[in-house]
Design a protein around this motif. Sequence first.
Motif, PDB file in Angstrom:
ATOM      1  N   LEU A  19       0.825  -1.209   0.000  1.00 21.89           N
ATOM      2  CA  LEU A  19       0.000   0.000   0.000  1.00 21.89           C
ATOM      3  C   LEU A  19       0.854   1.252   0.000  1.00 21.89           C
ATOM      4  O   LEU A  19       0.519   2.253  -0.652  1.00 21.89           O
ATOM      5  CB  LEU A  19      -0.933  -0.022   1.215  1.00 21.89           C
ATOM      6  N   ASN A  20       1.966   1.212   0.726  1.00 21.23           N
ATOM      7  CA  ASN A  20       2.836   2.381   0.840  1.00 21.23           C
ATOM      8  C   ASN A  20       3.877   2.487  -0.267  1.00 21.23           C
ATOM      9  O   ASN A  20       4.728   3.380  -0.230  1.00 21.23           O
ATOM     10  CB  ASN A  20       3.542   2.365   2.203  1.00 21.23           C
ATOM     11  N   SER A  21       3.815   1.586  -1.240  1.00 21.02           N
ATOM     12  CA  SER A  21       4.750   1.647  -2.363  1.00 21.02           C
ATOM     13  C   SER A  21       4.552   2.952  -3.128  1.00 21.02           C
ATOM     14  O   SER A  21       3.457   3.536  -3.137  1.00 21.02           O
ATOM     15  CB  SER A  21       4.554   0.455  -3.304  1.00 21.02           C
ATOM     16  N   ALA A  22       5.604   3.408  -3.766  1.00 23.06           N
ATOM     17  CA  ALA A  22       5.540   4.670  -4.515  1.00 23.06           C
ATOM     18  C   ALA A  22       4.452   4.613  -5.580  1.00 23.06           C
ATOM     19  O   ALA A  22       3.717   5.592  -5.791  1.00 23.06           O
ATOM     20  CB  ALA A  22       6.899   4.963  -5.148  1.00 23.06           C
ATOM     21  N   PHE A  23       4.325   3.467  -6.249  1.00 18.84           N
ATOM     22  CA  PHE A  23       3.332   3.333  -7.319  1.00 18.84           C
ATOM     23  C   PHE A  23       1.925   3.602  -6.789  1.00 18.84           C
ATOM     24  O   PHE A  23       1.177   4.418  -7.340  1.00 18.84           O
ATOM     25  CB  PHE A  23       3.412   1.932  -7.934  1.00 18.84           C
ATOM     26  N   LEU A  24       1.538   2.914  -5.718  1.00 15.22           N
ATOM     27  CA  LEU A  24       0.170   3.034  -5.221  1.00 15.22           C
ATOM     28  C   LEU A  24      -0.083   4.378  -4.542  1.00 15.22           C
ATOM     29  O   LEU A  24      -1.185   4.936  -4.646  1.00 15.22           O
ATOM     30  CB  LEU A  24      -0.145   1.879  -4.277  1.00 15.22           C
ATOM     31  N   GLN A  25       0.923   4.921  -3.857  1.00 16.00           N
ATOM     32  CA  GLN A  25       0.732   6.231  -3.249  1.00 16.00           C
ATOM     33  C   GLN A  25       0.521   7.304  -4.315  1.00 16.00           C
ATOM     34  O   GLN A  25      -0.370   8.155  -4.196  1.00 16.00           O
ATOM     35  CB  GLN A  25       1.931   6.575  -2.364  1.00 16.00           C
ATOM     36  N   LYS A  26       1.308   7.265  -5.366  1.00 20.14           N
ATOM     37  CA  LYS A  26       1.146   8.244  -6.444  1.00 20.14           C
ATOM     38  C   LYS A  26      -0.155   8.022  -7.202  1.00 20.14           C
ATOM     39  O   LYS A  26      -0.805   8.980  -7.633  1.00 20.14           O
ATOM     40  CB  LYS A  26       2.344   8.184  -7.395  1.00 20.14           C
ATOM     41  N   LEU A  27      -0.546   6.754  -7.356  1.00 21.89           N
ATOM     42  CA  LEU A  27      -1.822   6.472  -8.005  1.00 21.89           C
ATOM     43  C   LEU A  27      -2.956   7.094  -7.193  1.00 21.89           C
ATOM     44  O   LEU A  27      -3.857   7.737  -7.746  1.00 21.89           O
ATOM     45  CB  LEU A  27      -2.012   4.963  -8.141  1.00 21.89           C
ATOM     46  N   GLY A  28      -2.912   6.896  -5.857  1.00 20.99           N
ATOM     47  CA  GLY A  28      -3.951   7.461  -5.009  1.00 20.99           C
ATOM     48  C   GLY A  28      -3.990   8.976  -5.059  1.00 20.99           C
ATOM     49  O   GLY A  28      -5.057   9.594  -5.045  1.00 20.99           O
ATOM     50  N   GLU A  29      -2.822   9.580  -5.131  1.00 22.88           N
ATOM     51  CA  GLU A  29      -2.722  11.046  -5.191  1.00 22.88           C
ATOM     52  C   GLU A  29      -3.128  11.589  -6.557  1.00 22.88           C
ATOM     53  O   GLU A  29      -3.400  12.788  -6.697  1.00 22.88           O
ATOM     54  CB  GLU A  29      -1.291  11.479  -4.894  1.00 22.88           C
ATOM     55  N   GLY A  30      -3.129  10.712  -7.568  1.00 26.77           N
ATOM     56  CA  GLY A  30      -3.409  11.156  -8.923  1.00 26.77           C
ATOM     57  C   GLY A  30      -2.194  11.721  -9.625  1.00 26.77           C
ATOM     58  O   GLY A  30      -2.314  12.386 -10.664  1.00 26.77           O
ATOM     59  N   THR A  31      -0.987  11.446  -9.057  1.00 20.30           N
ATOM     60  CA  THR A  31       0.252  11.993  -9.630  1.00 20.30           C
ATOM     61  C   THR A  31       1.116  10.918 -10.302  1.00 20.30           C
ATOM     62  O   THR A  31       2.241  11.209 -10.695  1.00 20.30           O
ATOM     63  CB  THR A  31       1.090  12.683  -8.530  1.00 20.30           C
ATOM     64  N   LEU A  32       0.596   9.706 -10.399  1.00 22.90           N
ATOM     65  CA  LEU A  32       1.376   8.627 -10.996  1.00 22.90           C
ATOM     66  C   LEU A  32       1.654   8.931 -12.465  1.00 22.90           C
ATOM     67  O   LEU A  32       0.721   9.221 -13.228  1.00 22.90           O
ATOM     68  CB  LEU A  32       0.610   7.305 -10.886  1.00 22.90           C
ATOM     69  N   PRO A  33       2.925   8.875 -12.906  1.00 28.09           N
ATOM     70  CA  PRO A  33       3.224   9.090 -14.324  1.00 28.09           C
ATOM     71  C   PRO A  33       2.460   8.091 -15.201  1.00 28.09           C
ATOM     72  O   PRO A  33       2.384   6.908 -14.883  1.00 28.09           O
ATOM     73  CB  PRO A  33       4.737   8.869 -14.410  1.00 28.09           C
ATOM     74  N   TRP A  34       1.922   8.603 -16.281  1.00 31.01           N
ATOM     75  CA  TRP A  34       1.093   7.771 -17.150  1.00 31.01           C
ATOM     76  C   TRP A  34       1.880   6.600 -17.724  1.00 31.01           C
ATOM     77  O   TRP A  34       1.332   5.519 -17.924  1.00 31.01           O
ATOM     78  CB  TRP A  34       0.529   8.644 -18.270  1.00 31.01           C
ATOM     79  N   ASP A  35       3.191   6.790 -17.958  1.00 32.45           N
ATOM     80  CA  ASP A  35       3.968   5.689 -18.526  1.00 32.45           C
ATOM     81  C   ASP A  35       4.151   4.563 -17.507  1.00 32.45           C
ATOM     82  O   ASP A  35       4.254   3.390 -17.885  1.00 32.45           O
ATOM     83  CB  ASP A  35       5.312   6.162 -19.080  1.00 32.45           C
ATOM     84  N   TYR A 140      -5.364  -7.517  -2.957  1.00 29.06           N
ATOM     85  CA  TYR A 140      -5.900  -6.444  -3.799  1.00 29.06           C
ATOM     86  C   TYR A 140      -7.127  -5.814  -3.155  1.00 29.06           C
ATOM     87  O   TYR A 140      -7.288  -4.589  -3.151  1.00 29.06           O
ATOM     88  CB  TYR A 140      -6.239  -6.982  -5.182  1.00 29.06           C
ATOM     89  N   GLY A 141      -8.013  -6.645  -2.605  1.00 33.47           N
ATOM     90  CA  GLY A 141      -9.183  -6.101  -1.941  1.00 33.47           C
ATOM     91  C   GLY A 141      -8.800  -5.242  -0.747  1.00 33.47           C
ATOM     92  O   GLY A 141      -9.328  -4.134  -0.561  1.00 33.47           O
ATOM     93  N   TRP A 142      -7.881  -5.731   0.066  1.00 35.17           N
ATOM     94  CA  TRP A 142      -7.437  -4.994   1.253  1.00 35.17           C
ATOM     95  C   TRP A 142      -6.743  -3.696   0.858  1.00 35.17           C
ATOM     96  O   TRP A 142      -7.027  -2.628   1.408  1.00 35.17           O
ATOM     97  CB  TRP A 142      -6.479  -5.872   2.067  1.00 35.17           C
ATOM     98  N   ILE A 143      -5.842  -3.776  -0.109  1.00 35.44           N
ATOM     99  CA  ILE A 143      -5.055  -2.611  -0.520  1.00 35.44           C
ATOM    100  C   ILE A 143      -5.933  -1.519  -1.119  1.00 35.44           C
ATOM    101  O   ILE A 143      -5.843  -0.343  -0.726  1.00 35.44           O
ATOM    102  CB  ILE A 143      -3.958  -3.034  -1.515  1.00 35.44           C
ATOM    103  N   PHE A 144      -6.786  -1.875  -2.051  1.00 42.48           N
ATOM    104  CA  PHE A 144      -7.544  -0.835  -2.741  1.00 42.48           C
ATOM    105  C   PHE A 144      -8.665  -0.265  -1.880  1.00 42.48           C
ATOM    106  O   PHE A 144      -9.036   0.904  -2.049  1.00 42.48           O
ATOM    107  CB  PHE A 144      -8.060  -1.367  -4.082  1.00 42.48           C
ATOM    108  N   THR A 145      -9.187  -1.042  -0.959  1.00 40.22           N
ATOM    109  CA  THR A 145     -10.157  -0.492  -0.015  1.00 40.22           C
ATOM    110  C   THR A 145      -9.512   0.592   0.835  1.00 40.22           C
ATOM    111  O   THR A 145     -10.083   1.677   1.042  1.00 40.22           O
ATOM    112  CB  THR A 145     -10.729  -1.603   0.886  1.00 40.22           C
ATOM    113  N   ARG A 146      -8.319   0.337   1.312  1.00 42.31           N
ATOM    114  CA  ARG A 146      -7.620   1.312   2.140  1.00 42.31           C
ATOM    115  C   ARG A 146      -7.060   2.471   1.317  1.00 42.31           C
ATOM    116  O   ARG A 146      -6.965   3.598   1.812  1.00 42.31           O
ATOM    117  CB  ARG A 146      -6.517   0.609   2.945  1.00 42.31           C
ATOM    118  N   LEU A 147      -6.705   2.193   0.091  1.00 43.99           N
ATOM    119  CA  LEU A 147      -6.262   3.282  -0.782  1.00 43.99           C
ATOM    120  C   LEU A 147      -7.397   4.287  -0.987  1.00 43.99           C
ATOM    121  O   LEU A 147      -7.177   5.512  -0.939  1.00 43.99           O
ATOM    122  CB  LEU A 147      -5.805   2.717  -2.132  1.00 43.99           C
ATOM    123  N   LEU A 148      -8.604   3.785  -1.195  1.00 45.34           N
ATOM    124  CA  LEU A 148      -9.758   4.659  -1.383  1.00 45.34           C
ATOM    125  C   LEU A 148     -10.063   5.444  -0.110  1.00 45.34           C
ATOM    126  O   LEU A 148     -10.433   6.629  -0.173  1.00 45.34           O
ATOM    127  CB  LEU A 148     -10.970   3.828  -1.797  1.00 45.34           C
TER     128      LEU A 148
END
Length: 222
Positions: A19-35, A140-148
Amino acid sequence: MTFCNRLMEENLPIWEQCLNSAFLQKLGEGTLPWDCFKGYIVDDSLYLREYAKVFAWGMAKAEDMEEIRTYYELLSFVNEGEGATRLCYLERFSLTDAVIQRLPQRPENLAYTRAMIATARDGAGAAECMMACLPCMVSYGWIFTRLLERFPGVGDTPYWPLVRDYAGAEYRAACERWAAFTEKICTGLEPARERRCAEIFRACSVHELRFWEMSGRPREDI
């Protein structure tokens, strides 16, 4: 506490790292690079192709129709549920399944799928097979529920369809069914086999973490 619940609790620290990985944190923030997201969708597509083979081994070694139906349900869910969103993203990237299936898996992805398939192929039966694939499902269920919960604004980003797939009630109910099936087939295992199952669950949880870490780097071949 049930066997599956104990495994999930023991592996929560690994899922929290996911959950705390850079990918998921940036995805949650909406700042994840599109590539990076594009690379993730490609890698996930290649992963799901191999993931389906785990269920094929499960069906081949099944001892009754309930097991076969469960693996068939899992395969259908991957193909029709997760696959639909994935294909929509591929279309946005002007990519097709046929094109990306010729691409190689990145090392972290390849190590993960090889481990799952080997476990399903060489394991004693359904318990080992489900230990190989369950961490992906339930984490995936646990991670994305908490990400939201952490980033409610993700609903206004291009990543919302992915988050919605895994943070919703339908996915949660599906995970509960699969966990209940796993609990049933793991009840009464010999201590040595139960320990082996726990080792498989943990190893695949670590592979999940490596996959998320990999996804923070864009692919260079698309």
